[in-house]
Design an enzyme around this catalytic site. Structure first.
Site, short mmCIF file in Angstrom:
data_model
loop_
_atom_site.label_atom_id
_atom_site.label_comp_id
_atom_site.label_asym_id
_atom_site.label_seq_id
_atom_site.Cartn_x
_atom_site.Cartn_y
_atom_site.Cartn_z
CD GLU A 81 -2.93 -1.12 0.11
OE1 GLU A 81 -3.04 -0.07 -0.58
OE2 GLU A 81 -3.60 -2.14 -0.11
NE ARG A 91 -17.44 -4.78 1.54
CZ ARG A 91 -17.63 -6.04 1.93
NH1 ARG A 91 -18.84 -6.58 1.91
NH2 ARG A 91 -16.61 -6.76 2.37
CB CYS A 144 -6.93 -2.72 6.35
SG CYS A 144 -7.03 -4.51 6.57
CG HIS A 166 -4.68 -4.92 1.93
ND1 HIS A 166 -4.92 -3.58 1.78
CD2 HIS A 166 -5.54 -5.35 2.91
CE1 HIS A 166 -5.88 -3.20 2.61
NE2 HIS A 166 -6.27 -4.25 3.30
#
Length: 204
Positions: A81, A91, A144, A166
């Protein structure tokens, strides 16, 4: 002996295991060259507690480098990342049933932080070893990203390099096991002083 703090997450969303922690825990105690070793810890997948858990670990261990890892369902490659953003937009609920929507990670904090790891060197090392990997321009907006942002926010003036990886749910069968790929990524981050310069941008 210097410490490289490596974190993974507990399972979430009804999963029984989280590959990020399953890989990280197998690297606990692994030496990185001379004078450094990995210390692995599991973070809760919860907005209310993950950041405080991370803060305590940094205070207690005084690490020379910190790399947090998490699961990216649906991705098939190791995602190194680049940027953490100052937004929570969940979500699904976290493991404590909380689902913050459009809230800041740190009220009044910068819009974003960049990783201070040699992200392109890490991607190159992984690809050279036959591991699918790429620089990712988004860490999402779940726990995260929150941990990634809080990590950079805490260490921005400390001179301690840090960032986020990730991992996929499962690497393809023709690739090295996830734990080997993660060991290589962490080792490259520790041993690389200056990042490589090569294209890594995406059209979309």
């Amino acid at each position: 002996m210097q410490t490289v703090l490596l974190t993974g997450f507990e399972p979430f969303d009804n999963d029984l295991v989280n590959p990020s922690w399953e890989a990280a825990r197998q690297l606990d105690g692994v030496q990185l060259g001379e004078g450094a070793r990995i210390v692995a810890h599991c973070l809760p997948c919860a907005f209310a507690t993950a950041g405080e858990h991370l803060r305590r670990l940094i205070s207690e261990l005084n690490p020379a480098m910190v790399i947090a890892t998490g699961l990216a369902p649906g991705r098939s490659e190791m995602s190194i990342e680049r940027v953490a953003i100052n937004i929570n937009d969940a979500r699904i609920p976290d493991n404590l049933g909380q689902q913050p929507i459009d809230t800041p990670v740190v009220a009044g904090g910068p819009a974003a932080y960049f990783s201070t790891l040699p992200i392109k060197a890490m991607v190159k090392a992984l690809r050279d070893a036959g591991v699918a990997a790429a620089v990712s321009q988004t860490a999402g907006t779940f726990v995260c990203n929150q941990v990634f942002y809080l990590l950079q926010h805490r260490l921005v003036e400390a001179g301690v390099r840090s960032g986020f990886i990730h991992v996929p749910s499962a690497p393809p069968a023709d690739q090295p096991p996830l734990v080997e790929a993660l060991r290589l990524a962490v080792s490259t981050a520790w041993l690389t002083e200056t990042d490589v310069r090569e294209t890594g941008g995406q059209v979309s």
